[in-house]
Design an enzyme around this catalytic site. Structure first.
Site, PDB file in Angstrom:
ATOM      1  N   LYS A 248     -17.571  -6.077   6.997  1.00 48.81           N
ATOM      2  CA  LYS A 248     -16.336  -6.805   7.298  1.00 48.81           C
ATOM      3  C   LYS A 248     -16.014  -6.576   8.768  1.00 48.81           C
ATOM      4  O   LYS A 248     -16.321  -5.518   9.300  1.00 48.81           O
ATOM      5  CB  LYS A 248     -15.170  -6.222   6.484  1.00 48.81           C
ATOM      6  CG  LYS A 248     -15.162  -6.616   5.033  1.00 48.81           C
ATOM      7  CD  LYS A 248     -13.842  -6.174   4.398  1.00 48.81           C
ATOM      8  CE  LYS A 248     -13.831  -6.363   2.902  1.00 48.81           C
ATOM      9  NZ  LYS A 248     -12.620  -5.801   2.275  1.00 48.81           N
TER      10      LYS A 248
ATOM     11  N   ARG B 222      -2.357  -6.254  -8.310  1.00 50.51           N
ATOM     12  CA  ARG B 222      -1.266  -7.172  -8.003  1.00 50.51           C
ATOM     13  C   ARG B 222      -1.156  -8.269  -9.035  1.00 50.51           C
ATOM     14  O   ARG B 222      -0.096  -8.545  -9.559  1.00 50.51           O
ATOM     15  CB  ARG B 222      -1.486  -7.806  -6.628  1.00 50.51           C
ATOM     16  CG  ARG B 222      -1.118  -6.915  -5.492  1.00 50.51           C
ATOM     17  CD  ARG B 222      -1.724  -7.379  -4.220  1.00 50.51           C
ATOM     18  NE  ARG B 222      -3.168  -7.285  -4.280  1.00 50.51           N
ATOM     19  CZ  ARG B 222      -3.969  -7.423  -3.240  1.00 50.51           C
ATOM     20  NH1 ARG B 222      -3.457  -7.710  -2.065  1.00 50.51           N
ATOM     21  NH2 ARG B 222      -5.257  -7.302  -3.364  1.00 50.51           N
TER      22      ARG B 222
ATOM     23  N   HIS C 255       0.843  -1.203   0.000  1.00 56.18           N
ATOM     24  CA  HIS C 255       0.000   0.000   0.000  1.00 56.18           C
ATOM     25  C   HIS C 255       0.882   1.258   0.000  1.00 56.18           C
ATOM     26  O   HIS C 255       0.615   2.216  -0.734  1.00 56.18           O
ATOM     27  CB  HIS C 255      -0.867   0.067   1.266  1.00 56.18           C
ATOM     28  CG  HIS C 255      -1.935  -0.974   1.369  1.00 56.18           C
ATOM     29  ND1 HIS C 255      -2.098  -1.756   2.490  1.00 56.18           N
ATOM     30  CD2 HIS C 255      -2.920  -1.354   0.510  1.00 56.18           C
ATOM     31  CE1 HIS C 255      -3.140  -2.562   2.331  1.00 56.18           C
ATOM     32  NE2 HIS C 255      -3.648  -2.354   1.129  1.00 56.18           N
TER      33      HIS C 255
ATOM     34  N   SER D 129      -3.112  -7.626   3.098  1.00 58.96           N
ATOM     35  CA  SER D 129      -3.348  -7.458   4.542  1.00 58.96           C
ATOM     36  C   SER D 129      -3.804  -8.774   5.158  1.00 58.96           C
ATOM     37  O   SER D 129      -3.413  -9.112   6.280  1.00 58.96           O
ATOM     38  CB  SER D 129      -4.413  -6.390   4.789  1.00 58.96           C
ATOM     39  OG  SER D 129      -4.005  -5.160   4.271  1.00 58.96           O
TER      40      SER D 129
END
Ligand code: ADP
Length: 164
Positions: free
Chosen positions: A41, A90, A17, A128
């Site tokens: 979440k 990614r 990040h 993460s």
């Protein structure tokens, strides 16, 4: 003035990040990091903790601001007068979801565009959630996070384990 928003959960902020933040801060006049306060979440860190961690990690960048938001990204963008969304890519697995979000946002807000930055190869595997999983099993997370953030994760994990 080109105002951009880099939205995400940042639970916690990783070196991947931070790489995207430094690069997009160079490309925009003003960059707002939008920390998502998402009720669906259950994050490891509260939204305030995530905002504070990001503030600490970006204090050397004069054109970067950190704010939390809930609800639709396009509403947050409009409220802040921003018209560029920054997202990181990614691998191909990110692509489908990111494309769908970008297209949907463009239908809802044609004045807003999404810019994708490809990850630094060093961090292309990093997320993460992987970091949290390693930390849960007391693995070494120092390769993936800034030292201050790694310390926060270790503390939070041991609190979690103590409290069941
Ligand atoms: P979200 O829940 O919105 O996916 P994340 O915090 O997981 O929030 O990610 C925010 C953004 O950062 C996403 O665009 C994601 O693809 C990107 N990102 C996450 N990890 C990396 C990394 N290692 N390299 C580049 N971009 C990344």
């Amino acid at each position: 003035m080109r105002k951009a928003v880099y939205p995400g959960s940042f639970d916690p902020v990783t070196l991947g990040h931070l790489d995207i933040i430094e690069r997009s801060a160079r490309m925009s006049d003003w960059l707002i990091i939008g920390v998502l306060n998402n009720n669906s979440k259950t994050p490891l860190f509260s939204v305030e903790e995530r905002v504070n961690m990001l503030k600490k990690m970006t204090s050397h960048l004069p054109n970067v601001e950190v704010k939390s938001f809930g609800g639709l990204l396009i509403d947050f963008m409009r409220a802040n007068g921003a018209d560029v969304v920054i997202r990181g890519l990614r691998a191909i697995t990110d692509f489908e979801y990111e494309l769908q979000m970008a297209q949907t946002n463009r239908v809802m807000a044609p004045e807003i565009d999404t810019v994708f930055l490809t990850t630094n190869l060093k961090y292309s595997y990093l997320s993460s959630s992987i970091v949290k999983e390693i930390a849960y099993y007391d693995g070494d997370i120092s390769e993936f996070l800034a030292p201050e953030i790694a310390e926060c994760v270790r503390e939070k994990m041991s609190e979690r384990k103590k409290n069941g």
